[in-house]
Design an enzyme around this catalytic site. Structure first.
Site, PDB file in Angstrom:
ATOM      1  N   THR A 166       1.057  -1.217   0.084  1.00  0.00           N
ATOM      2  CA  THR A 166      -0.094   0.026  -0.014  1.00  0.00           C
ATOM      3  C   THR A 166       0.846   1.190  -0.053  1.00  0.00           C
ATOM      4  O   THR A 166       2.113   1.176   0.341  1.00  0.00           O
ATOM      5  CB  THR A 166      -1.010   0.012   1.194  1.00  0.00           C
ATOM      6  OG1 THR A 166      -1.855   1.086   1.239  1.00  0.00           O
ATOM      7  CG2 THR A 166      -0.163   0.315   2.638  1.00  0.00           C
ATOM      8  N   ASP A 197      -7.044  -5.387   1.485  1.00  0.00           N
ATOM      9  CA  ASP A 197      -8.265  -4.472   1.285  1.00  0.00           C
ATOM     10  C   ASP A 197      -9.346  -4.293   2.157  1.00  0.00           C
ATOM     11  O   ASP A 197      -9.633  -5.123   3.031  1.00  0.00           O
ATOM     12  CB  ASP A 197      -8.741  -5.282  -0.101  1.00  0.00           C
ATOM     13  CG  ASP A 197      -9.622  -4.214  -0.881  1.00  0.00           C
ATOM     14  OD1 ASP A 197      -9.063  -3.073  -1.223  1.00  0.00           O
ATOM     15  OD2 ASP A 197     -10.609  -4.470  -1.504  1.00  0.00           O
ATOM     16  N   PHE A 229      -7.975   8.356   9.197  1.00  0.00           N
ATOM     17  CA  PHE A 229      -7.991   8.672   7.794  1.00  0.00           C
ATOM     18  C   PHE A 229      -9.436   8.022   7.173  1.00  0.00           C
ATOM     19  O   PHE A 229     -10.094   7.483   8.157  1.00  0.00           O
ATOM     20  CB  PHE A 229      -6.891   7.892   6.944  1.00  0.00           C
ATOM     21  CG  PHE A 229      -6.973   6.297   6.882  1.00  0.00           C
ATOM     22  CD1 PHE A 229      -6.496   5.624   8.050  1.00  0.00           C
ATOM     23  CD2 PHE A 229      -7.571   5.766   5.737  1.00  0.00           C
ATOM     24  CE1 PHE A 229      -6.523   4.288   7.898  1.00  0.00           C
ATOM     25  CE2 PHE A 229      -7.527   4.377   5.763  1.00  0.00           C
ATOM     26  CZ  PHE A 229      -6.983   3.525   6.852  1.00  0.00           C
ATOM     27  N   LYS A 233      -7.656   2.998  18.457  1.00  0.00           N
ATOM     28  CA  LYS A 233      -8.298   2.525  17.064  1.00  0.00           C
ATOM     29  C   LYS A 233      -7.668   0.902  16.818  1.00  0.00           C
ATOM     30  O   LYS A 233      -8.732   0.457  16.508  1.00  0.00           O
ATOM     31  CB  LYS A 233      -8.072   3.230  15.877  1.00  0.00           C
ATOM     32  CG  LYS A 233      -8.629   2.810  14.719  1.00  0.00           C
ATOM     33  CD  LYS A 233      -8.403   3.821  13.337  1.00  0.00           C
ATOM     34  CE  LYS A 233      -8.855   3.137  12.222  1.00  0.00           C
ATOM     35  NZ  LYS A 233      -8.665   3.889  11.019  1.00  0.00           N
ATOM     36  N   ARG A 253      -8.919  -3.558  11.025  1.00  0.00           N
ATOM     37  CA  ARG A 253      -7.572  -3.704  10.530  1.00  0.00           C
ATOM     38  C   ARG A 253      -6.828  -4.342  11.692  1.00  0.00           C
ATOM     39  O   ARG A 253      -5.928  -5.349  11.461  1.00  0.00           O
ATOM     40  CB  ARG A 253      -7.111  -2.574   9.948  1.00  0.00           C
ATOM     41  CG  ARG A 253      -5.501  -2.527   9.501  1.00  0.00           C
ATOM     42  CD  ARG A 253      -5.188  -1.572   8.682  1.00  0.00           C
ATOM     43  NE  ARG A 253      -6.166  -1.139   7.608  1.00  0.00           N
ATOM     44  CZ  ARG A 253      -7.104  -0.109   7.898  1.00  0.00           C
ATOM     45  NH1 ARG A 253      -7.086   0.634   8.774  1.00  0.00           N
ATOM     46  NH2 ARG A 253      -7.994  -0.036   6.805  1.00  0.00           N
ATOM     47  N   LYS A 301      -2.923   3.488   6.421  1.00  0.00           N
ATOM     48  CA  LYS A 301      -2.858   2.157   6.798  1.00  0.00           C
ATOM     49  C   LYS A 301      -1.392   1.742   7.383  1.00  0.00           C
ATOM     50  O   LYS A 301      -1.028   1.101   8.200  1.00  0.00           O
ATOM     51  CB  LYS A 301      -3.006   1.555   5.452  1.00  0.00           C
ATOM     52  CG  LYS A 301      -4.329   1.391   5.040  1.00  0.00           C
ATOM     53  CD  LYS A 301      -4.504   0.519   3.742  1.00  0.00           C
ATOM     54  CE  LYS A 301      -6.059   0.430   3.194  1.00  0.00           C
ATOM     55  NZ  LYS A 301      -6.119  -0.499   2.222  1.00  0.00           N
TER      56      LYS A 301
END
Ligand code: IMP
Length: 216
Positions: A24, A86, A169, A192, A198, A29
């Site tokens: 990425t 993804d 983001f 988070k 994630r 990320k």
């Protein structure tokens, strides 16, 4: 050579400083994933270090298709392990949109701000009871064109009518997480990661990567 042989040789060699590519260029990320893979002796790189690899075209209908496709694509170019993920947002009342189109929801020149604006417009005046949404992350680990593992994580919440918070983001400022009574953009990266889609997928990736480095 058979994949099982490659892994067997690799494991038995007890490598301690092999390379791991995060497939990425999304800085949000990369920041989160690096914090989610602590204590690994891999040298972690991102696609920013490899502009010549080109860009994988995400044409899959599911997060898993895209994640597997991306991991395989870059692992044919990169000598080490590749980790692709993804992810995106699914909003129930919109039939699961933006889904795999989360990053480009507002078109070719999409930005996080424009995507949020489009989402809020589509959801204008909906009551809280019809604002449920979830984030999904599918992470794939590949080596030399072969998928080694795929892990998934999700996070349930709802979309607020107005953005709140400065961190994170993407859709973080409008994604409200009821147990903490905050949007994801009001959380630190650590907070988070502790609850996110994630975080859930990547902790499993981290545990798997550790097994690759253990001498048998
Ligand atoms: P991808 O690079 O195709 O996986 O794009 C994922 C898109 O989904 C991002 O550009 C964001 O718009 C959205 N997204 C995925 N994960 C998150 C998150 O953790 N917070 C906010 N938005 C996210």
């Amino acid at each position: 050579m058979q994949l099982s042989w490659i892994l067997a040789i690799w494991r038995s060699s007890g490598l301690t400083d092999t390379r791991l590519l995060l497939a990425t260029t999304n800085k949000g990320k990369v920041r989160e994933i690096k914090k989610l893979l602590p204590g690994l002796s891999f040298k972690i790189e991102s696609l920013d270090n490899y502009p010549a690899f080109g860009r994988f075209q995400e044409k899959g209908e599911t997060f898993e298709d895209n994640s597997r496709g991306k991991a395989r694509f870059y692992s044919l170019k990169y000598p080490g392990i590749v980790l692709a993920e993804d992810s995106g947002l699914e909003v129930q009342v919109l039939g699961g949109k933006p889904g795999v189109f989360s990053a480009r929801f507002s078109g070719r020149q999409a930005t996080d701000k424009k995507n949020i604006k489009k989402l809020l417009k589509l959801m204008k005046n909906l009551p809280d009871s019809r604002r449920q949404a979830k984030f999904i992350c599918v992470a794939a680990v590949a080596y030399q064109g072969k998928i080694l593992k795929v892990y998934k994580g999700q996070l349930l919440g709802r979309i607020l009518p107005e953005p709140r918070g400065q961190n994170g983001f993407g859709y973080d400022p409008v994604f409200f997480y009821p147990p903490l009574k905050k949007t994801l953009a009001e959380l630190t990266t650590e907070e988070k990661n502790a609850i996110s889609h994630r975080g859930r997928a990547l902790r499993k990736v981290g545990a798997y990567l550790k097994t690759l480095l253990v001498e048998k």
